[in-house]
Design a protein around this motif. Sequence first.
Motif, PDB file in Angstrom:
ATOM      1  N   ILE A  72      11.244   3.118 -12.721  1.00  0.00           N
ATOM      2  CA  ILE A  72      10.946   3.932 -13.901  1.00  0.00           C
ATOM      3  C   ILE A  72      10.624   3.003 -15.070  1.00  0.00           C
ATOM      4  CG2 ILE A  72      11.778   5.700 -15.482  1.00  0.00           C
ATOM      5  CD1 ILE A  72      11.395   6.607 -12.572  1.00  0.00           C
ATOM      6  N   VAL A  73       9.460   3.192 -15.657  1.00  0.00           N
ATOM      7  CA  VAL A  73       8.995   2.358 -16.765  1.00  0.00           C
ATOM      8  C   VAL A  73       8.814   3.250 -17.994  1.00  0.00           C
ATOM      9  CG1 VAL A  73       7.245   0.725 -17.556  1.00  0.00           C
ATOM     10  CG2 VAL A  73       7.786   0.879 -15.110  1.00  0.00           C
ATOM     11  N   GLY A  74       9.664   3.076 -18.974  1.00  0.00           N
ATOM     12  CA  GLY A  74       9.558   3.902 -20.172  1.00  0.00           C
ATOM     13  C   GLY A  74       9.672   5.372 -19.885  1.00  0.00           C
ATOM     14  N   GLY A  75      10.553   5.733 -18.943  1.00  0.00           N
ATOM     15  CA  GLY A  75      10.789   7.126 -18.621  1.00  0.00           C
ATOM     16  C   GLY A  75       9.826   7.739 -17.627  1.00  0.00           C
ATOM     17  N   ILE A  76       8.890   6.959 -17.090  1.00  0.00           N
ATOM     18  CA  ILE A  76       7.873   7.472 -16.176  1.00  0.00           C
ATOM     19  C   ILE A  76       7.857   6.628 -14.905  1.00  0.00           C
ATOM     20  CG2 ILE A  76       5.414   7.995 -15.891  1.00  0.00           C
ATOM     21  CD1 ILE A  76       5.219   8.191 -18.937  1.00  0.00           C
ATOM     22  N   SER A  77       7.707   7.277 -13.758  1.00  0.00           N
ATOM     23  CA  SER A  77       7.645   6.570 -12.489  1.00  0.00           C
ATOM     24  C   SER A  77       6.447   5.621 -12.446  1.00  0.00           C
ATOM     25  CB  SER A  77       7.531   7.573 -11.339  1.00  0.00           C
ATOM     26  OG  SER A  77       7.159   6.942 -10.129  1.00  0.00           O
ATOM     27  N   LEU A  78       6.677   4.443 -11.893  1.00  0.00           N
ATOM     28  CA  LEU A  78       5.595   3.461 -11.774  1.00  0.00           C
ATOM     29  C   LEU A  78       4.383   4.056 -11.059  1.00  0.00           C
ATOM     30  CD1 LEU A  78       4.564   0.540 -12.084  1.00  0.00           C
ATOM     31  CD2 LEU A  78       5.770  -0.016  -9.942  1.00  0.00           C
ATOM     32  N   GLY A  79       4.620   4.900 -10.063  1.00  0.00           N
ATOM     33  CA  GLY A  79       3.509   5.503  -9.330  1.00  0.00           C
ATOM     34  C   GLY A  79       2.618   6.372 -10.188  1.00  0.00           C
ATOM     35  N   ASP A  80       3.162   6.910 -11.286  1.00  0.00           N
ATOM     36  CA  ASP A  80       2.373   7.733 -12.205  1.00  0.00           C
ATOM     37  C   ASP A  80       1.732   6.916 -13.322  1.00  0.00           C
ATOM     38  OD1 ASP A  80       2.746  10.177 -10.965  1.00  0.00           O
ATOM     39  OD2 ASP A  80       4.614  10.578 -12.023  1.00  0.00           O
ATOM     40  N   LEU A  81       1.912   5.606 -13.293  1.00  0.00           N
ATOM     41  CA  LEU A  81       1.407   4.751 -14.367  1.00  0.00           C
ATOM     42  C   LEU A  81       0.307   3.805 -13.927  1.00  0.00           C
ATOM     43  CD1 LEU A  81       4.805   3.771 -16.057  1.00  0.00           C
ATOM     44  CD2 LEU A  81       3.055   5.279 -17.018  1.00  0.00           C
ATOM     45  N   VAL A  82       0.314   3.401 -12.664  1.00  0.00           N
ATOM     46  CA  VAL A  82      -0.566   2.313 -12.242  1.00  0.00           C
ATOM     47  C   VAL A  82      -2.048   2.652 -12.369  1.00  0.00           C
ATOM     48  CG1 VAL A  82       1.090   1.141 -10.749  1.00  0.00           C
ATOM     49  CG2 VAL A  82      -0.233   3.070  -9.842  1.00  0.00           C
ATOM     50  N   GLY A  83      -2.417   3.903 -12.075  1.00  0.00           N
ATOM     51  CA  GLY A  83      -3.826   4.281 -12.182  1.00  0.00           C
ATOM     52  C   GLY A  83      -4.322   4.195 -13.606  1.00  0.00           C
ATOM     53  N   GLY A  84      -3.542   4.756 -14.543  1.00  0.00           N
ATOM     54  CA  GLY A  84      -3.918   4.697 -15.950  1.00  0.00           C
ATOM     55  C   GLY A  84      -3.855   3.296 -16.519  1.00  0.00           C
ATOM     56  N   TYR A  85      -2.914   2.498 -16.025  1.00  0.00           N
ATOM     57  CA  TYR A  85      -2.869   1.094 -16.442  1.00  0.00           C
ATOM     58  C   TYR A  85      -4.164   0.399 -16.052  1.00  0.00           C
ATOM     59  CZ  TYR A  85      -1.315  -3.746 -16.948  1.00  0.00           C
ATOM     60  OH  TYR A  85      -1.213  -5.085 -17.319  1.00  0.00           O
ATOM     61  N   GLY A  86      -4.643   0.681 -14.842  1.00  0.00           N
ATOM     62  CA  GLY A  86      -5.908   0.095 -14.403  1.00  0.00           C
ATOM     63  C   GLY A  86      -7.075   0.536 -15.257  1.00  0.00           C
ATOM     64  N   ILE A  93      -3.156   9.800 -15.209  1.00  0.00           N
ATOM     65  CA  ILE A  93      -4.183   8.807 -15.553  1.00  0.00           C
ATOM     66  C   ILE A  93      -4.378   8.728 -17.065  1.00  0.00           C
ATOM     67  CG2 ILE A  93      -6.628   8.203 -15.379  1.00  0.00           C
ATOM     68  CD1 ILE A  93      -5.183   7.621 -12.840  1.00  0.00           C
ATOM     69  N   GLY A  94      -4.643   9.857 -17.708  1.00  0.00           N
ATOM     70  CA  GLY A  94      -4.908   9.845 -19.135  1.00  0.00           C
ATOM     71  C   GLY A  94      -3.709   9.408 -19.952  1.00  0.00           C
ATOM     72  N   GLY A  95      -2.526   9.905 -19.587  1.00  0.00           N
ATOM     73  CA  GLY A  95      -1.330   9.534 -20.338  1.00  0.00           C
ATOM     74  C   GLY A  95      -1.036   8.055 -20.248  1.00  0.00           C
ATOM     75  N   ALA A  96      -1.125   7.493 -19.039  1.00  0.00           N
ATOM     76  CA  ALA A  96      -0.863   6.061 -18.883  1.00  0.00           C
ATOM     77  C   ALA A  96      -1.955   5.218 -19.527  1.00  0.00           C
ATOM     78  CB  ALA A  96      -0.723   5.715 -17.404  1.00  0.00           C
ATOM     79  N   ALA A  97      -3.211   5.650 -19.422  1.00  0.00           N
ATOM     80  CA  ALA A  97      -4.295   4.909 -20.078  1.00  0.00           C
ATOM     81  C   ALA A  97      -4.054   4.848 -21.578  1.00  0.00           C
ATOM     82  CB  ALA A  97      -5.640   5.559 -19.779  1.00  0.00           C
ATOM     83  N   ALA A  98      -3.667   5.982 -22.166  1.00  0.00           N
ATOM     84  CA  ALA A  98      -3.383   6.000 -23.601  1.00  0.00           C
ATOM     85  C   ALA A  98      -2.213   5.085 -23.931  1.00  0.00           C
ATOM     86  CB  ALA A  98      -3.083   7.430 -24.047  1.00  0.00           C
ATOM     87  N   ARG A  99      -1.151   5.132 -23.112  1.00  0.00           N
ATOM     88  CA  ARG A  99       0.015   4.269 -23.357  1.00  0.00           C
ATOM     89  C   ARG A  99      -0.390   2.796 -23.400  1.00  0.00           C
ATOM     90  NH1 ARG A  99       5.521   4.001 -19.709  1.00  0.00           N
ATOM     91  NH2 ARG A  99       6.297   5.440 -21.311  1.00  0.00           N
ATOM     92  N   TYR A 100      -1.140   2.365 -22.408  1.00  0.00           N
ATOM     93  CA  TYR A 100      -1.404   0.932 -22.303  1.00  0.00           C
ATOM     94  C   TYR A 100      -2.551   0.464 -23.195  1.00  0.00           C
ATOM     95  CZ  TYR A 100       2.171   1.009 -18.816  1.00  0.00           C
ATOM     96  OH  TYR A 100       3.382   1.167 -18.197  1.00  0.00           O
TER      97      TYR A 100
END
Length: 394
Positions: A157-171, A200-207
Amino acid sequence: MTNPESLLEITWTDPVTGRKGYVVIDTLVRGLASGGLRLREGCSLAEVRGLAQGMTRKEALVYDPADRYLPLGGGKGGIDIDPADPQATEVLHRFLAAVLPVVREQWNTGEDFGLRQETIDKVAADLGLPSTVEAVFATLDDAPAARERLATAFADIVGGISLGDLVGGYGVAQAALVAAERQGIEAGGATAVVQGFGSIGGAAARYLAEAGVTVVAVADRDGLIRDDRGLDVEALLAARDGLGVIARDALPDGVELGDRDAWLEVPCDLLVPAAMSYVIGPDDVDRVRARIVVEGANMPTLPEAEAALVARGIPVVPDFLANVMTNAWWWWVVFGDVAPTAESSYDKIRTVMRRLVTEVGEAADASGRTLRECALELTARNSAALRERFGVTG
Protein backbone atom coordinates in the motif's frame (compact mmCIF):
# COMPACT_ATOMS: atom_id res chain seq x y z
CA MET A 1 -19.26 -11.64 -37.64
CA THR A 2 -15.67 -12.86 -37.42
CA ASN A 3 -12.69 -10.72 -38.28
CA PRO A 4 -10.31 -12.88 -40.36
CA GLU A 5 -7.36 -11.06 -38.78
CA SER A 6 -8.29 -12.22 -35.24
CA LEU A 7 -7.54 -15.71 -34.02
CA LEU A 8 -10.68 -15.93 -31.93
CA GLU A 9 -13.75 -13.75 -31.44
CA ILE A 10 -16.53 -14.59 -29.02
CA THR A 11 -19.83 -12.73 -28.80
CA TRP A 12 -21.86 -13.72 -25.74
CA THR A 13 -25.42 -12.78 -24.86
CA ASP A 14 -26.42 -12.77 -21.21
CA PRO A 15 -29.49 -15.02 -20.89
CA VAL A 16 -30.91 -12.86 -18.07
CA THR A 17 -30.39 -9.25 -19.20
CA GLY A 18 -29.62 -9.61 -22.91
CA ARG A 19 -26.35 -7.72 -22.39
CA LYS A 20 -23.51 -8.53 -24.81
CA GLY A 21 -20.00 -9.55 -23.87
CA TYR A 22 -16.97 -10.07 -26.09
CA VAL A 23 -13.57 -11.76 -26.10
CA VAL A 24 -11.04 -11.21 -28.87
CA ILE A 25 -7.72 -13.04 -29.09
CA ASP A 26 -5.62 -11.09 -31.57
CA THR A 27 -2.35 -13.04 -31.30
CA LEU A 28 -0.86 -15.87 -29.29
CA VAL A 29 2.76 -16.24 -28.21
CA ARG A 30 3.59 -19.66 -26.78
CA GLY A 31 -0.18 -20.26 -26.83
CA LEU A 32 -0.91 -17.33 -24.51
CA ALA A 33 -2.50 -13.87 -24.73
CA SER A 34 -2.78 -11.02 -22.25
CA GLY A 35 -5.28 -8.19 -21.86
CA GLY A 36 -7.86 -6.79 -19.47
CA LEU A 37 -11.65 -6.94 -19.29
CA ARG A 38 -13.68 -3.74 -19.35
CA LEU A 39 -17.23 -2.87 -18.39
CA ARG A 40 -18.66 0.00 -20.42
CA GLU A 41 -22.11 0.95 -21.57
CA GLY A 42 -21.95 0.76 -25.37
CA CYS A 43 -18.91 -1.50 -25.54
CA SER A 44 -18.82 -3.26 -28.91
CA LEU A 45 -17.01 -6.06 -30.67
CA ALA A 46 -15.15 -3.52 -32.81
CA GLU A 47 -13.94 -1.75 -29.68
CA VAL A 48 -12.71 -4.97 -28.08
CA ARG A 49 -11.04 -5.96 -31.35
CA GLY A 50 -9.11 -2.68 -31.40
CA LEU A 51 -8.15 -3.09 -27.76
CA ALA A 52 -6.87 -6.63 -28.42
CA GLN A 53 -4.73 -5.33 -31.27
CA GLY A 54 -3.39 -2.70 -28.88
CA MET A 55 -2.43 -5.43 -26.41
CA THR A 56 -0.42 -7.19 -29.10
CA ARG A 57 1.52 -3.94 -29.54
CA LYS A 58 2.00 -3.43 -25.79
CA GLU A 59 3.35 -6.91 -25.26
CA ALA A 60 5.86 -6.54 -28.10
CA LEU A 61 6.83 -2.97 -27.23
CA VAL A 62 8.47 -3.80 -23.90
CA TYR A 63 10.25 -6.94 -25.12
CA ASP A 64 13.79 -7.11 -23.79
CA PRO A 65 15.79 -10.32 -24.30
CA ALA A 66 17.56 -9.58 -21.00
CA ASP A 67 14.28 -9.89 -19.05
CA ARG A 68 12.92 -13.13 -17.64
CA TYR A 69 9.50 -11.90 -18.79
CA LEU A 70 8.58 -13.58 -22.04
CA PRO A 71 5.94 -11.44 -23.80
CA LEU A 72 2.55 -12.89 -24.61
CA GLY A 73 0.09 -12.29 -27.42
CA GLY A 74 -2.73 -9.77 -27.26
CA GLY A 75 -6.31 -10.34 -26.15
CA LYS A 76 -9.12 -8.32 -24.62
CA GLY A 77 -12.61 -8.61 -23.23
CA GLY A 78 -15.54 -6.26 -22.79
CA ILE A 79 -19.11 -6.25 -21.55
CA ASP A 80 -21.72 -3.76 -22.69
CA ILE A 81 -22.90 -2.59 -19.27
CA ASP A 82 -22.47 0.44 -17.06
CA PRO A 83 -20.16 -0.57 -14.17
CA ALA A 84 -22.56 1.28 -11.83
CA ASP A 85 -25.46 -0.93 -12.92
CA PRO A 86 -26.66 -2.96 -9.90
CA GLN A 87 -26.58 -6.10 -12.07
CA ALA A 88 -23.03 -5.55 -13.35
CA THR A 89 -21.32 -8.06 -11.04
CA GLU A 90 -23.91 -10.74 -11.76
CA VAL A 91 -23.49 -10.21 -15.49
CA LEU A 92 -19.71 -10.36 -15.07
CA HIS A 93 -20.05 -13.66 -13.21
CA ARG A 94 -22.15 -15.23 -15.97
CA PHE A 95 -19.82 -13.90 -18.67
CA LEU A 96 -16.69 -15.32 -17.05
CA ALA A 97 -18.43 -18.64 -16.47
CA ALA A 98 -19.26 -18.79 -20.17
CA VAL A 99 -15.72 -18.04 -21.37
CA LEU A 100 -13.93 -19.92 -18.58
CA PRO A 101 -12.17 -22.42 -20.90
CA VAL A 102 -10.48 -19.55 -22.74
CA VAL A 103 -9.42 -17.94 -19.45
CA ARG A 104 -8.00 -21.23 -18.18
CA GLU A 105 -6.02 -22.02 -21.31
CA GLN A 106 -5.15 -18.84 -23.23
CA TRP A 107 -6.50 -15.48 -22.08
CA ASN A 108 -4.79 -13.93 -19.06
CA THR A 109 -6.93 -11.03 -17.94
CA GLY A 110 -7.44 -8.46 -15.20
CA GLU A 111 -8.99 -5.10 -14.44
CA ASP A 112 -9.64 -2.50 -17.09
CA PHE A 113 -11.98 0.45 -17.50
CA GLY A 114 -15.00 0.05 -15.20
CA LEU A 115 -13.70 -3.06 -13.42
CA ARG A 116 -11.52 -3.25 -10.32
CA GLN A 117 -9.11 -6.12 -9.77
CA GLU A 118 -10.65 -7.14 -6.45
CA THR A 119 -14.02 -7.55 -8.16
CA ILE A 120 -12.79 -9.80 -10.94
CA ASP A 121 -10.64 -11.75 -8.46
CA LYS A 122 -13.71 -12.47 -6.30
CA VAL A 123 -15.74 -13.63 -9.29
CA ALA A 124 -12.85 -15.80 -10.49
CA ALA A 125 -12.57 -17.40 -7.04
CA ASP A 126 -16.30 -18.14 -7.07
CA LEU A 127 -15.72 -19.98 -10.35
CA GLY A 128 -12.83 -22.02 -8.95
CA LEU A 129 -9.98 -19.99 -10.40
CA PRO A 130 -7.17 -19.02 -8.02
CA SER A 131 -6.41 -16.06 -10.28
CA THR A 132 -7.25 -14.64 -13.70
CA VAL A 133 -3.75 -15.43 -15.03
CA GLU A 134 -3.77 -19.19 -14.48
CA ALA A 135 -2.75 -19.87 -18.08
CA VAL A 136 0.61 -18.18 -17.45
CA PHE A 137 1.16 -19.79 -14.05
CA ALA A 138 0.72 -23.19 -15.71
CA THR A 139 3.85 -22.50 -17.80
CA LEU A 140 6.14 -21.48 -14.92
CA ASP A 141 8.54 -23.74 -13.05
CA ASP A 142 8.29 -21.47 -9.99
CA ALA A 143 4.52 -20.90 -10.07
CA PRO A 144 4.09 -20.95 -6.25
CA ALA A 145 6.78 -18.29 -5.85
CA ALA A 146 5.29 -16.25 -8.72
CA ARG A 147 1.87 -16.35 -7.06
CA GLU A 148 3.41 -15.14 -3.83
CA ARG A 149 5.24 -12.31 -5.59
CA LEU A 150 2.04 -11.09 -7.22
CA ALA A 151 0.05 -11.29 -3.98
CA THR A 152 2.80 -9.44 -2.10
CA ALA A 153 2.94 -6.72 -4.74
CA PHE A 154 -0.82 -6.11 -4.61
CA ALA A 155 -0.66 -6.01 -0.82
CA ASP A 156 1.90 -3.18 -0.92
CA ILE A 157 0.00 0.00 0.00
CA VAL A 158 1.49 3.32 -1.13
CA GLY A 159 -0.18 6.42 0.26
CA GLY A 160 -3.36 4.50 1.00
CA ILE A 161 -3.60 2.87 -2.44
CA SER A 162 -2.57 -0.61 -3.59
CA LEU A 163 0.58 -0.68 -5.71
CA GLY A 164 -1.37 -2.57 -8.38
CA ASP A 165 -3.69 0.43 -8.78
CA LEU A 166 -0.78 2.86 -9.12
CA VAL A 167 1.75 1.38 -11.53
CA GLY A 168 -0.20 2.09 -14.73
CA GLY A 169 -0.74 5.75 -13.86
CA TYR A 170 2.83 6.07 -12.67
CA GLY A 171 3.92 4.91 -16.11
CA VAL A 172 1.63 7.44 -17.80
CA ALA A 173 3.10 10.19 -15.63
CA GLN A 174 6.63 9.13 -16.56
CA ALA A 175 5.72 9.11 -20.25
CA ALA A 176 4.30 12.62 -19.89
CA LEU A 177 7.34 13.91 -18.03
CA VAL A 178 9.80 12.55 -20.60
CA ALA A 179 7.68 13.88 -23.48
CA ALA A 180 7.53 17.29 -21.80
CA GLU A 181 11.27 17.29 -21.20
CA ARG A 182 11.85 16.58 -24.87
CA GLN A 183 9.69 19.61 -25.72
CA GLY A 184 11.68 21.81 -23.34
CA ILE A 185 8.89 21.93 -20.74
CA GLU A 186 10.16 21.75 -17.16
CA ALA A 187 8.01 19.82 -14.72
CA GLY A 188 8.19 22.57 -12.10
CA GLY A 189 6.51 25.07 -14.39
CA ALA A 190 4.15 22.72 -16.22
CA THR A 191 0.39 22.32 -15.93
CA ALA A 192 -1.75 19.25 -16.53
CA VAL A 193 -5.38 18.28 -17.06
CA VAL A 194 -6.42 14.67 -16.40
CA GLN A 195 -9.67 13.22 -17.73
CA GLY A 196 -10.73 10.21 -15.70
CA PHE A 197 -9.86 9.68 -12.05
CA GLY A 198 -9.81 5.92 -11.69
CA SER A 199 -6.63 3.91 -11.20
CA ILE A 200 -4.84 5.30 -14.28
CA GLY A 201 -5.99 8.91 -14.08
CA GLY A 202 -5.75 9.17 -10.31
CA ALA A 203 -2.23 7.76 -10.18
CA ALA A 204 -1.10 9.82 -13.18
CA ALA A 205 -2.31 12.96 -11.42
CA ARG A 206 -0.60 11.92 -8.17
CA TYR A 207 2.78 11.37 -9.76
CA LEU A 208 2.64 14.38 -12.04
CA ALA A 209 1.94 16.51 -8.97
CA GLU A 210 4.72 14.76 -7.06
CA ALA A 211 7.12 15.70 -9.88
CA GLY A 212 6.15 19.37 -9.54
CA VAL A 213 3.51 19.63 -12.27
CA THR A 214 0.48 21.74 -11.32
CA VAL A 215 -2.67 19.71 -11.94
CA VAL A 216 -5.21 22.41 -12.76
CA ALA A 217 -8.21 20.24 -13.63
CA VAL A 218 -9.53 16.71 -13.45
CA ALA A 219 -12.73 15.31 -14.89
CA ASP A 220 -14.77 12.35 -13.68
CA ARG A 221 -18.15 11.05 -14.81
CA ASP A 222 -19.90 13.80 -12.80
CA GLY A 223 -18.07 16.70 -14.44
CA LEU A 224 -15.01 18.95 -14.32
CA ILE A 225 -13.15 20.05 -11.20
CA ARG A 226 -10.83 22.99 -11.87
CA ASP A 227 -8.55 25.28 -9.92
CA ASP A 228 -5.92 27.16 -11.91
CA ARG A 229 -3.88 27.59 -8.72
CA GLY A 230 -3.51 23.81 -8.58
CA LEU A 231 -5.68 21.05 -7.16
CA ASP A 232 -4.84 19.07 -4.05
CA VAL A 233 -4.53 15.71 -5.77
CA GLU A 234 -4.13 13.71 -2.56
CA ALA A 235 -7.33 15.20 -1.18
CA LEU A 236 -9.15 14.29 -4.39
CA LEU A 237 -7.86 10.73 -4.21
CA ALA A 238 -9.12 10.46 -0.63
CA ALA A 239 -12.55 11.73 -1.74
CA ARG A 240 -13.12 9.39 -4.72
CA ASP A 241 -15.23 6.25 -4.70
CA GLY A 242 -14.53 2.86 -6.23
CA LEU A 243 -15.54 4.08 -9.70
CA GLY A 244 -13.25 7.13 -9.58
CA VAL A 245 -16.00 9.66 -8.83
CA ILE A 246 -14.96 12.47 -6.48
CA ALA A 247 -17.34 13.54 -3.70
CA ARG A 248 -18.21 17.16 -4.41
CA ASP A 249 -18.94 17.94 -0.77
CA ALA A 250 -15.28 17.25 0.02
CA LEU A 251 -14.00 19.98 -2.30
CA PRO A 252 -12.51 23.17 -0.82
CA ASP A 253 -13.75 26.66 -1.52
CA GLY A 254 -12.55 28.24 -4.73
CA VAL A 255 -12.78 25.10 -6.86
CA GLU A 256 -14.68 25.60 -10.11
CA LEU A 257 -17.13 22.93 -11.31
CA GLY A 258 -17.97 22.43 -14.97
CA ASP A 259 -19.46 20.08 -17.52
CA ARG A 260 -17.88 16.66 -17.91
CA ASP A 261 -16.54 17.44 -21.41
CA ALA A 262 -15.12 20.88 -20.54
CA TRP A 263 -11.70 19.35 -19.81
CA LEU A 264 -10.74 19.65 -23.47
CA GLU A 265 -10.80 23.44 -23.29
CA VAL A 266 -8.68 24.00 -20.19
CA PRO A 267 -5.27 25.49 -21.12
CA CYS A 268 -2.41 23.20 -20.08
CA ASP A 269 0.91 21.76 -21.10
CA LEU A 270 -0.09 18.11 -20.63
CA LEU A 271 -3.52 16.74 -21.48
CA VAL A 272 -4.06 13.20 -20.22
CA PRO A 273 -7.25 11.44 -21.38
CA ALA A 274 -7.28 8.50 -18.95
CA ALA A 275 -10.78 7.06 -19.00
CA MET A 276 -12.92 6.14 -21.99
CA SER A 277 -12.11 5.41 -25.60
CA TYR A 278 -13.08 7.74 -28.46
CA VAL A 279 -13.25 10.96 -26.40
CA ILE A 280 -11.29 13.18 -28.82
CA GLY A 281 -12.85 13.25 -32.27
CA PRO A 282 -12.28 15.49 -35.28
CA ASP A 283 -14.86 18.00 -34.03
CA ASP A 284 -13.00 18.34 -30.73
CA VAL A 285 -9.57 19.20 -32.08
CA ASP A 286 -10.03 22.96 -32.15
CA ARG A 287 -11.10 22.88 -28.51
CA VAL A 288 -7.83 21.34 -27.33
CA ARG A 289 -5.58 23.91 -25.67
CA ALA A 290 -2.72 21.64 -24.63
CA ARG A 291 0.86 21.41 -25.84
CA ILE A 292 1.09 17.60 -25.60
CA VAL A 293 -1.55 14.86 -25.42
CA VAL A 294 -0.57 11.74 -23.47
CA GLU A 295 -3.01 8.86 -23.96
CA GLY A 296 -3.59 7.26 -20.57
CA ALA A 297 -6.75 5.52 -21.81
CA ASN A 298 -6.96 2.97 -24.59
CA MET A 299 -7.90 4.49 -27.96
CA PRO A 300 -9.06 7.88 -26.62
CA THR A 301 -8.19 9.78 -29.81
CA LEU A 302 -9.72 8.95 -33.16
CA PRO A 303 -7.18 8.71 -36.01
CA GLU A 304 -8.52 11.77 -37.86
CA ALA A 305 -8.35 13.79 -34.66
CA GLU A 306 -4.79 12.71 -33.96
CA ALA A 307 -3.74 13.73 -37.47
CA ALA A 308 -5.34 17.14 -36.95
CA LEU A 309 -3.66 17.59 -33.56
CA VAL A 310 -0.27 16.74 -35.03
CA ALA A 311 -0.92 19.20 -37.86
CA ARG A 312 -1.48 21.84 -35.17
CA GLY A 313 1.91 20.99 -33.66
CA ILE A 314 0.48 19.01 -30.73
CA PRO A 315 2.28 15.65 -30.42
CA VAL A 316 0.28 12.65 -29.21
CA VAL A 317 2.01 10.00 -27.10
CA PRO A 318 0.06 6.91 -28.22
CA ASP A 319 -1.86 4.73 -25.80
CA PHE A 320 0.08 1.51 -26.32
CA LEU A 321 3.23 3.36 -25.30
CA ALA A 322 1.93 5.73 -22.62
CA ASN A 323 -0.20 3.20 -20.70
CA VAL A 324 1.82 0.04 -21.27
CA MET A 325 3.05 -0.28 -17.70
CA THR A 326 0.02 -1.84 -16.03
CA ASN A 327 0.42 -4.89 -18.24
CA ALA A 328 4.21 -4.96 -18.19
CA TRP A 329 4.36 -4.62 -14.41
CA TRP A 330 2.13 -7.64 -13.84
CA TRP A 331 4.48 -9.81 -15.84
CA TRP A 332 7.69 -8.31 -14.46
CA VAL A 333 6.42 -9.26 -11.00
CA VAL A 334 5.24 -12.72 -12.05
CA PHE A 335 8.47 -13.55 -13.89
CA GLY A 336 10.68 -11.99 -11.20
CA ASP A 337 12.16 -9.05 -13.10
CA VAL A 338 11.16 -6.73 -10.25
CA ALA A 339 10.78 -7.30 -6.54
CA PRO A 340 7.16 -6.97 -5.33
CA THR A 341 7.82 -3.53 -3.88
CA ALA A 342 7.07 0.03 -4.97
CA GLU A 343 10.74 0.97 -5.06
CA SER A 344 11.73 -1.86 -7.38
CA SER A 345 8.61 -1.50 -9.52
CA TYR A 346 8.91 2.26 -9.96
CA ASP A 347 12.60 2.04 -10.78
CA LYS A 348 11.94 -0.44 -13.58
CA ILE A 349 8.95 1.51 -14.92
CA ARG A 350 10.84 4.79 -14.87
CA THR A 351 13.89 3.33 -16.60
CA VAL A 352 11.98 1.49 -19.32
CA MET A 353 9.56 4.33 -20.01
CA ARG A 354 12.37 6.83 -20.39
CA ARG A 355 14.12 4.47 -22.81
CA LEU A 356 10.99 3.87 -24.88
CA VAL A 357 9.77 7.48 -25.10
CA THR A 358 13.28 8.72 -25.86
CA GLU A 359 13.85 6.13 -28.57
CA VAL A 360 10.48 6.80 -30.18
CA GLY A 361 10.90 10.58 -29.86
CA GLU A 362 14.35 10.57 -31.40
CA ALA A 363 13.09 8.46 -34.29
CA ALA A 364 10.22 10.90 -34.83
CA ASP A 365 12.57 13.90 -34.75
CA ALA A 366 14.94 12.30 -37.24
CA SER A 367 12.27 11.13 -39.69
CA GLY A 368 9.53 13.72 -39.41
CA ARG A 369 7.02 10.97 -38.65
CA THR A 370 4.59 10.90 -35.75
CA LEU A 371 5.25 9.33 -32.36
CA ARG A 372 2.64 6.69 -33.16
CA GLU A 373 4.30 5.76 -36.44
CA CYS A 374 7.69 5.41 -34.78
CA ALA A 375 6.26 3.45 -31.84
CA LEU A 376 4.56 1.10 -34.31
CA GLU A 377 7.86 0.61 -36.09
CA LEU A 378 9.57 -0.31 -32.80
CA THR A 379 6.74 -2.72 -32.06
CA ALA A 380 7.13 -4.31 -35.49
CA ARG A 381 10.86 -4.86 -34.92
CA ASN A 382 10.22 -6.43 -31.54
CA SER A 383 7.42 -8.57 -32.98
CA ALA A 384 9.81 -9.87 -35.61
CA ALA A 385 12.32 -10.76 -32.91
CA LEU A 386 9.60 -12.53 -30.92
CA ARG A 387 8.45 -14.42 -34.00
CA GLU A 388 11.97 -15.58 -34.67
CA ARG A 389 12.50 -16.64 -31.06
CA PHE A 390 9.14 -18.18 -30.15
CA GLY A 391 6.81 -18.16 -33.12
CA VAL A 392 3.69 -16.01 -33.05
CA THR A 393 0.20 -17.13 -34.02
CA GLY A 394 -1.92 -14.41 -35.57
